[in-house]
Design a protein around this motif. Structure first.
Motif, PDB file in Angstrom:
ATOM      1  N   TYR A   1       1.093  -1.072   0.239  1.00 21.78           N
ATOM      2  CA  TYR A   1      -0.360  -0.312   0.083  1.00 21.78           C
ATOM      3  C   TYR A   1       1.218   1.145   0.179  1.00 21.78           C
ATOM      4  O   TYR A   1       1.829   1.632   0.689  1.00 21.78           O
ATOM      5  CB  TYR A   1      -0.865  -0.178   1.280  1.00 21.78           C
ATOM      6  CG  TYR A   1      -2.468  -0.786   0.826  1.00 21.78           C
ATOM      7  CD1 TYR A   1      -2.894  -1.238   0.616  1.00 21.78           C
ATOM      8  CD2 TYR A   1      -1.568  -2.606   2.021  1.00 21.78           C
ATOM      9  CE1 TYR A   1      -3.917  -1.605   0.343  1.00 21.78           C
ATOM     10  CE2 TYR A   1      -2.394  -3.496   1.402  1.00 21.78           C
ATOM     11  CZ  TYR A   1      -4.005  -3.356   0.623  1.00 21.78           C
ATOM     12  OH  TYR A   1      -4.846  -4.356   0.532  1.00 21.78           O
ATOM     13  N   ASP A   2       0.346   1.875  -0.714  1.00 22.59           N
ATOM     14  CA  ASP A   2       1.417   3.716  -1.156  1.00 22.59           C
ATOM     15  C   ASP A   2       0.925   4.626   0.136  1.00 22.59           C
ATOM     16  O   ASP A   2       0.121   5.314  -0.511  1.00 22.59           O
ATOM     17  CB  ASP A   2       1.332   3.829  -2.101  1.00 22.59           C
ATOM     18  CG  ASP A   2       2.050   5.184  -2.653  1.00 22.59           C
ATOM     19  OD1 ASP A   2       2.498   5.554  -2.044  1.00 22.59           O
ATOM     20  OD2 ASP A   2       2.060   5.325  -4.298  1.00 22.59           O
ATOM     21  N   THR A   3       1.332   3.486   0.814  1.00 23.95           N
ATOM     22  CA  THR A   3       0.839   4.979   2.887  1.00 23.95           C
ATOM     23  C   THR A   3       0.977   6.359   1.828  1.00 23.95           C
ATOM     24  O   THR A   3       0.871   6.931   2.888  1.00 23.95           O
ATOM     25  CB  THR A   3       1.917   4.711   3.282  1.00 23.95           C
ATOM     26  OG1 THR A   3       3.054   3.980   3.331  1.00 23.95           O
ATOM     27  CG2 THR A   3       1.137   3.226   4.267  1.00 23.95           C
ATOM     28  N   ALA A   4       2.792   7.055   2.125  1.00 24.18           N
ATOM     29  CA  ALA A   4       2.997   8.312   1.609  1.00 24.18           C
ATOM     30  C   ALA A   4       1.693   8.656   0.602  1.00 24.18           C
ATOM     31  O   ALA A   4       2.051   9.343   0.782  1.00 24.18           O
ATOM     32  CB  ALA A   4       4.456   8.186   0.608  1.00 24.18           C
ATOM     33  N   ALA A   5       1.572   8.166  -0.529  1.00 25.40           N
ATOM     34  CA  ALA A   5       0.356   9.095  -1.333  1.00 25.40           C
ATOM     35  C   ALA A   5      -0.904   9.237  -0.534  1.00 25.40           C
ATOM     36  O   ALA A   5      -1.570  10.153  -0.969  1.00 25.40           O
ATOM     37  CB  ALA A   5      -0.118   8.016  -2.632  1.00 25.40           C
ATOM     38  N   LEU A   6      -1.299   8.096   0.599  1.00 28.59           N
ATOM     39  CA  LEU A   6      -2.347   8.557   1.202  1.00 28.59           C
ATOM     40  C   LEU A   6      -2.177   9.906   2.206  1.00 28.59           C
ATOM     41  O   LEU A   6      -2.930  10.165   2.284  1.00 28.59           O
ATOM     42  CB  LEU A   6      -2.898   6.896   1.706  1.00 28.59           C
ATOM     43  CG  LEU A   6      -3.641   5.588   1.109  1.00 28.59           C
ATOM     44  CD1 LEU A   6      -3.678   4.937   2.622  1.00 28.59           C
ATOM     45  CD2 LEU A   6      -5.166   6.119   1.319  1.00 28.59           C
ATOM     46  N   TRP A   7      -1.056   9.860   2.668  1.00 25.18           N
ATOM     47  CA  TRP A   7      -0.704  11.041   3.601  1.00 25.18           C
ATOM     48  C   TRP A   7      -0.822  12.243   2.541  1.00 25.18           C
ATOM     49  O   TRP A   7      -1.499  13.488   2.547  1.00 25.18           O
ATOM     50  CB  TRP A   7       0.803  11.231   4.173  1.00 25.18           C
ATOM     51  CG  TRP A   7       1.095   9.712   5.238  1.00 25.18           C
ATOM     52  CD1 TRP A   7       1.424   8.659   5.714  1.00 25.18           C
ATOM     53  CD2 TRP A   7       0.763  10.204   6.521  1.00 25.18           C
ATOM     54  NE1 TRP A   7       1.665   8.014   6.516  1.00 25.18           N
ATOM     55  CE2 TRP A   7       0.890   9.517   7.363  1.00 25.18           C
ATOM     56  CE3 TRP A   7      -0.368  11.554   6.994  1.00 25.18           C
ATOM     57  CZ2 TRP A   7       0.891   9.252   8.795  1.00 25.18           C
ATOM     58  CZ3 TRP A   7       0.099  11.784   8.581  1.00 25.18           C
ATOM     59  CH2 TRP A   7       0.166  10.835   8.985  1.00 25.18           C
ATOM     60  N   ARG A   8      -0.032  12.173   1.012  1.00 24.71           N
ATOM     61  CA  ARG A   8      -0.598  12.987   0.506  1.00 24.71           C
ATOM     62  C   ARG A   8      -1.518  13.851   0.106  1.00 24.71           C
ATOM     63  O   ARG A   8      -2.467  15.274  -0.335  1.00 24.71           O
ATOM     64  CB  ARG A   8       0.599  12.664  -0.513  1.00 24.71           C
ATOM     65  CG  ARG A   8       1.307  14.140  -1.790  1.00 24.71           C
ATOM     66  CD  ARG A   8       1.718  14.248  -2.440  1.00 24.71           C
ATOM     67  NE  ARG A   8       1.727  12.687  -3.647  1.00 24.71           N
ATOM     68  CZ  ARG A   8       1.922  11.374  -3.872  1.00 24.71           C
ATOM     69  NH1 ARG A   8       2.989  11.699  -3.426  1.00 24.71           N
ATOM     70  NH2 ARG A   8       1.550   9.984  -4.575  1.00 24.71           N
ATOM     71  N   GLU A   9      -2.221  12.705  -0.278  1.00 19.12           N
ATOM     72  CA  GLU A   9      -3.727  13.282  -1.175  1.00 19.12           C
ATOM     73  C   GLU A   9      -4.598  13.033  -0.211  1.00 19.12           C
ATOM     74  O   GLU A   9      -5.855  13.541  -0.670  1.00 19.12           O
ATOM     75  CB  GLU A   9      -3.304  12.140  -2.706  1.00 19.12           C
ATOM     76  CG  GLU A   9      -2.179  12.236  -3.638  1.00 19.12           C
ATOM     77  CD  GLU A   9      -2.387  12.955  -4.278  1.00 19.12           C
ATOM     78  OE1 GLU A   9      -2.881  13.903  -4.344  1.00 19.12           O
ATOM     79  OE2 GLU A   9      -1.061  13.077  -5.368  1.00 19.12           O
ATOM     80  N   VAL A  10      -5.177  12.387   0.686  1.00 14.24           N
ATOM     81  CA  VAL A  10      -5.974  12.481   1.510  1.00 14.24           C
ATOM     82  C   VAL A  10      -5.537  13.636   2.967  1.00 14.24           C
ATOM     83  O   VAL A  10      -6.872  13.747   2.870  1.00 14.24           O
ATOM     84  CB  VAL A  10      -6.019  11.332   1.742  1.00 14.24           C
ATOM     85  CG1 VAL A  10      -7.206  10.733   2.632  1.00 14.24           C
ATOM     86  CG2 VAL A  10      -6.598   9.891   0.329  1.00 14.24           C
ATOM     87  N   PHE A  11      -4.603  12.758   3.600  1.00 16.45           N
ATOM     88  CA  PHE A  11      -4.643  13.208   4.935  1.00 16.45           C
ATOM     89  C   PHE A  11      -4.754  14.194   5.270  1.00 16.45           C
ATOM     90  O   PHE A  11      -4.866  15.298   5.707  1.00 16.45           O
ATOM     91  CB  PHE A  11      -3.641  12.784   6.351  1.00 16.45           C
ATOM     92  CG  PHE A  11      -4.341  11.258   5.850  1.00 16.45           C
ATOM     93  CD1 PHE A  11      -5.743  10.850   6.805  1.00 16.45           C
ATOM     94  CD2 PHE A  11      -4.196   9.769   4.930  1.00 16.45           C
ATOM     95  CE1 PHE A  11      -6.031   9.785   7.441  1.00 16.45           C
ATOM     96  CE2 PHE A  11      -4.250   8.647   5.485  1.00 16.45           C
ATOM     97  CZ  PHE A  11      -5.675   8.205   6.305  1.00 16.45           C
ATOM     98  N   GLY A  12      -2.976  14.953   4.259  1.00 17.32           N
ATOM     99  CA  GLY A  12      -2.773  16.140   4.259  1.00 17.32           C
ATOM    100  C   GLY A  12      -3.850  17.785   3.513  1.00 17.32           C
ATOM    101  O   GLY A  12      -3.676  17.998   4.380  1.00 17.32           O
ATOM    102  N   PRO A  13      -4.160  16.725   2.599  1.00 14.03           N
ATOM    103  CA  PRO A  13      -5.487  17.839   2.199  1.00 14.03           C
ATOM    104  C   PRO A  13      -6.452  18.501   3.885  1.00 14.03           C
ATOM    105  O   PRO A  13      -7.808  19.073   3.024  1.00 14.03           O
ATOM    106  CB  PRO A  13      -6.175  17.608   1.316  1.00 14.03           C
ATOM    107  CG  PRO A  13      -5.426  16.533   0.284  1.00 14.03           C
ATOM    108  CD  PRO A  13      -4.480  15.876   1.517  1.00 14.03           C
TER     109      PRO A  13
END
Length: 217
Positions: A93-105
């Protein structure tokens, strides 16, 4: 662990009410993040869907984000073989992408511009899905496996647990190689201790849960 028999719909209503009750004037204009954690056999999308419906009935904008939409490319997932337990636990799972695209915004001061998915595991290509503009006060529901071992900033989290026997019975034959990964996840991460609520769903027709053990966020 003391459990209360409950339906999925009633559980969703209780969770939605909990989110409403624990919103405060100081929190107006911010987003809420909910995690529904569980193995694929636990069917996390069922509770996520009921919760989304319950929140929408309360006038809350909602976006459901399946963790399966943030798998890494096959070349990375299968670098050490298609049934490597270590890779499944730490590299699928691309956890970095989840942080960037879901949690950060959806952090305070964020844009609310959330990407609902990134990668299609069937075509092994980017989904090219458009961003969703989630207005302040909206709720993101992320559901899928292994969510509680990454320190994701959930305001409310639910772990759907299956006994080892039920997990084995309800996991497809081709996916049973993942069973040791979920045994390790239970032992090393202890998702039941990290979640705000735990659901026992050995029989999906008759779930039972602990209720909520603490306030949301």
């Amino acid at each position: 662990m003391q459990l209360e028999a409950i339906t999925w719909q009633r559980m969703a209503e209780r969770l939605a009410g909990h989110l409403d009750e624990h919103d405060s004037p100081a929190g107006e204009g911010t987003w809420r993040r909910v995690g529904v954690d569980g193995a694929p056999a636990a069917g996390t999308g069922v509770l996520a869907g009921h919760l989304a419906d319950a929140l929408r009935l309360r006038g809350r904008p909602v976006l459901v984000v399946p963790a399966g939409g943030f798998l890494r490319p096959a070349s990375l997932r299968f670098e050490f073989g298609r049934e490597d337990v270590d890779s499944y636990l730490g590299g699928w799972y691309d956890t970095a992408a989840l942080w960037r695209e879901v949690f950060g915004p959806t952090d305070p001061g964020g844009t609310g511009r959330v990407l609902p998915d990134l990668w299609d595991p069937v075509t092994d290509r980017a989904t090219r899905s458009p961003y969703t503009e989630l207005p302040p006060g909206g709720v993101v529901i992320v559901h899928g496996p292994l969510l509680l071992g990454h320190w994701f900033p959930f305001d409310l989290s639910v772990h759907i647990r299956l006994s080892p026997g039920a997990l084995a019975r309800r996991t497809e034959e081709s996916e049973r190689w993942t069973l040791p990964a979920f045994a390790r996840y239970e032992a090393e991460t202890d998702p039941a201790a990290r979640a705000d609520a735990v659901v026992r769903a050995d029989d999906p027709r008759h779930p039972a849960w602990t209720g909520l053990t603490g306030p949301a966020g």
